[in-house]
Design a protein around this motif. Structure first.
Motif, PDB file in Angstrom:
ATOM      1  N   UNK A 176      -6.591 -16.765   2.025  1.00 40.66           N
ATOM      2  CA  UNK A 176      -7.506 -16.670   0.745  1.00 40.66           C
ATOM      3  C   UNK A 176      -8.772 -16.029   1.260  1.00 40.66           C
ATOM      4  N   UNK A 177      -9.139 -16.228   2.371  1.00 40.17           N
ATOM      5  CA  UNK A 177     -10.319 -15.349   2.566  1.00 40.17           C
ATOM      6  C   UNK A 177      -9.999 -13.820   2.858  1.00 40.17           C
ATOM      7  N   UNK A 178      -8.881 -13.455   3.186  1.00 41.43           N
ATOM      8  CA  UNK A 178      -8.522 -12.007   3.353  1.00 41.43           C
ATOM      9  C   UNK A 178      -8.355 -11.289   1.879  1.00 41.43           C
ATOM     10  N   UNK A 179      -8.038 -12.253   0.972  1.00 40.82           N
ATOM     11  CA  UNK A 179      -7.568 -11.429  -0.322  1.00 40.82           C
ATOM     12  C   UNK A 179      -6.208 -10.811  -0.315  1.00 40.82           C
ATOM     13  N   UNK A 180      -5.855 -10.009  -1.070  1.00 41.94           N
ATOM     14  CA  UNK A 180      -4.579  -9.382  -1.250  1.00 41.94           C
ATOM     15  C   UNK A 180      -4.139  -8.659   0.237  1.00 41.94           C
ATOM     16  N   UNK A 181      -3.168  -9.167   0.824  1.00 43.28           N
ATOM     17  CA  UNK A 181      -2.934  -8.613   2.175  1.00 43.28           C
ATOM     18  C   UNK A 181      -2.013  -7.324   1.994  1.00 43.28           C
ATOM     19  N   UNK A 182      -2.400  -6.204   2.607  1.00 43.42           N
ATOM     20  CA  UNK A 182      -1.634  -4.883   2.349  1.00 43.42           C
ATOM     21  C   UNK A 182      -0.783  -4.541   3.477  1.00 43.42           C
ATOM     22  N   UNK A 183      -0.945  -4.967   4.684  1.00 45.01           N
ATOM     23  CA  UNK A 183      -0.317  -4.364   5.906  1.00 45.01           C
ATOM     24  C   UNK A 183      -0.471  -5.506   7.088  1.00 45.01           C
ATOM     25  N   UNK A 213       1.068  -5.708  11.120  1.00 43.43           N
ATOM     26  CA  UNK A 213       1.669  -5.207  12.213  1.00 43.43           C
ATOM     27  C   UNK A 213       1.942  -6.334  13.155  1.00 43.43           C
ATOM     28  N   UNK A 250      -4.197  -6.526   7.515  1.00 41.57           N
ATOM     29  CA  UNK A 250      -5.080  -5.836   6.608  1.00 41.57           C
ATOM     30  C   UNK A 250      -4.809  -6.436   5.294  1.00 41.57           C
ATOM     31  N   UNK A 251      -6.266  -6.333   4.548  1.00 44.69           N
ATOM     32  CA  UNK A 251      -6.164  -6.490   3.141  1.00 44.69           C
ATOM     33  C   UNK A 251      -6.950  -5.578   2.581  1.00 44.69           C
ATOM     34  N   UNK A 252      -6.815  -5.580   1.060  1.00 45.98           N
ATOM     35  CA  UNK A 252      -7.557  -4.517   0.586  1.00 45.98           C
ATOM     36  C   UNK A 252      -8.671  -3.909   1.015  1.00 45.98           C
ATOM     37  N   UNK A 262       3.793  -7.311   2.527  1.00 51.28           N
ATOM     38  CA  UNK A 262       2.772  -8.255   3.256  1.00 51.28           C
ATOM     39  C   UNK A 262       1.960  -9.388   2.303  1.00 51.28           C
ATOM     40  N   UNK A 263       2.245  -9.181   0.942  1.00 55.29           N
ATOM     41  CA  UNK A 263       1.809 -10.100   0.029  1.00 55.29           C
ATOM     42  C   UNK A 263       2.399 -11.595  -0.011  1.00 55.29           C
TER      43      UNK A 263
END
Lengths: 128, 366
Positions: free
Chosen positions: A33-40, A42, A60-62, A87-88
């Motif tokens: 939730x703290x990160x928001x939309x996760x995009x990557x 590894x 990583x997120x946006x 990742x989402x």
């Protein structure tokens, strides 16, 4: 915020679910939730060995990037390729389908350095 | 500097953001919504439909006086001389000794009346700068604390606003007019920060909630600072504190076209000298090879691992599903098509320098 009773947690918001000598690792609902939309995502390679609290993965997120630390020492025996391709998935289901790796744990005693659900819930509530 | 939450200001829409469960963050001295439902969702709405941004934190000033007599012309860099009434122009305000105080938009209300719109963070400095350099006959008025502002942005924004402002269709890009909205005569301009068709509505502070609620009821989606940053990076717009800084050069930031070299303005001598010496760094736009996103302050390397610059803004770009960003690098390394690199060890990844804007499919001028 969702916290699962049967899991253990770190101060860096990883969770670990230990069954015998195999454990599954992911990040908590608070973290996703703290990160928001996760995009990557590894992940480490299968066979990699990690010490407790050593850097394990990168997410990583946006708008943010964060390191994921290994909750207990052990050897990676499986990685979740679905969270690399999508990742989402971690945002949608961080405790089940959004797991990151499975670990053959080396030192069960290290559990004592982790938080149980109640303790972790209190910890998160005091953060904000 | 850390500002405690209690020292942070709230816009007239703060309670609305709370009730929409926005994630609130400090920004430029204000408590602002970072996101509501999520940046990717808000992004899709902004690029395909219509979104609302609360930009009430920004500063607005009125200046009365003719162009030369007031002193305004020498404070800002853009050409105002032949600017028609009811149009807007983007430009900068420089320190005499170099460096940028702020970027701003000038609205020509009448031949001898102007509205200036500035960023929230540097606003108080901007006020001081205007008060110091305007001539005594100019009338200066800071109306920021009475002025709320909502940006309506997205390809559907014109059709969406017609219901509330029937004459909105007549506004060309970077033009404005006074319209009656909810019984108030207010300034609406066709401007924005997204690369999409869009409008900015200046509204009385204590009635801004009413306008916000009306726009939400009609189906626009709220969007936060998170997606605002993603949208502007994709279009290559500079942001104060990132591409535009007090120690930075507008020439390096590629903002030359917003400078009128034929007039006198504060900071011109420094720019002329810089121009003569030649700039050392330039602003580049880049796209990563994968989903990995460079972030502000990451070092930029060449293929032989020499440090050649720094990222000023970076994000994941939902449009390309890749990392994108802006950064300053050694000028001779900045050719379109060149590769640049970030990170170390297994975190090492590459990006390609591309033409600005990275996102060129916007509805901005449609």
């Amino acid at each position: 915020m969702e916290v699962l009773d049967s899991y253990l947690y770190t101060h860096e918001h990883e969770w670990i679910h230990v069954e015998d000598n195999v454990a599954t690792v992911g990040i908590s609902d608070y973290a996703q939730n703290a990160l928001g939309d996760i995009t990557f995502t590894e992940l480490p390679e299968v066979g990699g060995e990690f010490e407790q609290f050593e850097q394990l993965a990168s997410i990583e997120s946006v708008k943010a990037a964060t390191d994921v630390y290994c909750p207990m020492s052990g050897k990676v025996i499986e990685v979740n390729s679905e969270v690399v391709d999508d990742p989402e998935l971690i945002n949608r289901d961080c405790y089940e389908k959004g797991w990151l790796i499975k670990l053959e744990i080396a030192a069960p005693d290290e559990k004592s350095k982790l938080m149980k659900a109640v303790e972790y819930t209190n910890y998160c509530e005091n953060l904000s | 500097m850390t500002v405690s939450d209690s020292a942070l200001k709230q816009t007239p829409l703060y309670k609305e953001h709370e009730s929409l469960k926005a994630k609130i963050v400090p920004f430029g001295g204000w408590q602002m919504p970072l996101q509501y439902e999520g940046i990717i969702k808000e992004y899709t709405f902004a690029r395909q439909e219509v979104v609302l941004f609360d930009t009430s934190h920004m500063g607005e000033f009125f200046i009365e006086g003719d162009l030369k007599g007031s002193g305004l012309d020498k404070i800002v860099t853009q050409s105002l001389k032949n600017m028609p009434v009811k149009t807007c122009r983007y430009g900068l305000m420089l320190k005499e000794e170099g460096g940028v105080i702020d970027d701003l938009i000038v609205y020509r209300i009448r031949n001898d009346k102007w509205m200036i719109v500035v960023n929230a963070g540097p606003k108080d400095n901007d006020v001081k700068h205007f008060q110091k350099h305007l001539n005594p006959e100019a009338k200066f008025c800071d109306v920021s604390s009475q002025t709320g502002k909502i940006d309506v942005q997205g390809p559907r924004s014109r059709d969406f606003l017609v219901d509330i402002i029937p004459d909105i269709r007549k506004l060309d890009y970077y033009a404005f007019d006074t319209f009656n909205v909810l019984g108030e005569d207010v300034i609406v301009s066709r401007t924005g920060y997204t690369g999409e068709l869009g409008y900015e509505i200046y509204f009385p502070w204590n009635k801004t909630v009413e306008l916000w609620q009306l726009l939400l009821t009609k189906g626009a989606q709220p969007a936060g600072l998170g997606v605002r940053d993603v949208l502007r990076i994709e279009v290559g717009y500079p942001l104060y504190g990132h591409e535009i800084t007090e120690s930075g050069s507008p020439l390096q930031a590629g903002l030359k076209k917003f400078i009128d070299w034929e007039k006198d303005f504060l900071g011109k001598q420094v720019l002329l000298r810089e121009q003569e010496d030649g700039i050392k760094k330039k602003l580049i736009n880049f796209v990563s090879e994968n989903r990995r996103s460079p972030r502000a302050h990451y070092k930029i390397y060449s293929a032989d691992k020499t440090e050649i610059g720094k990222v000023s803004s970076g994000t994941f770009a939902p449009y390309l599903k890749k990392g994108v960003g802006l950064g300053f690098i050694d000028k001779e390394r900045g050719k379109i098509g060149n590769q640049v690199f970030f990170g170390e060890g297994r975190d090492f990844f590459a990006a390609e320098i591309v033409k600005r804007p990275i996102y060129d499919a916007g509805s901005l001028k449609k």
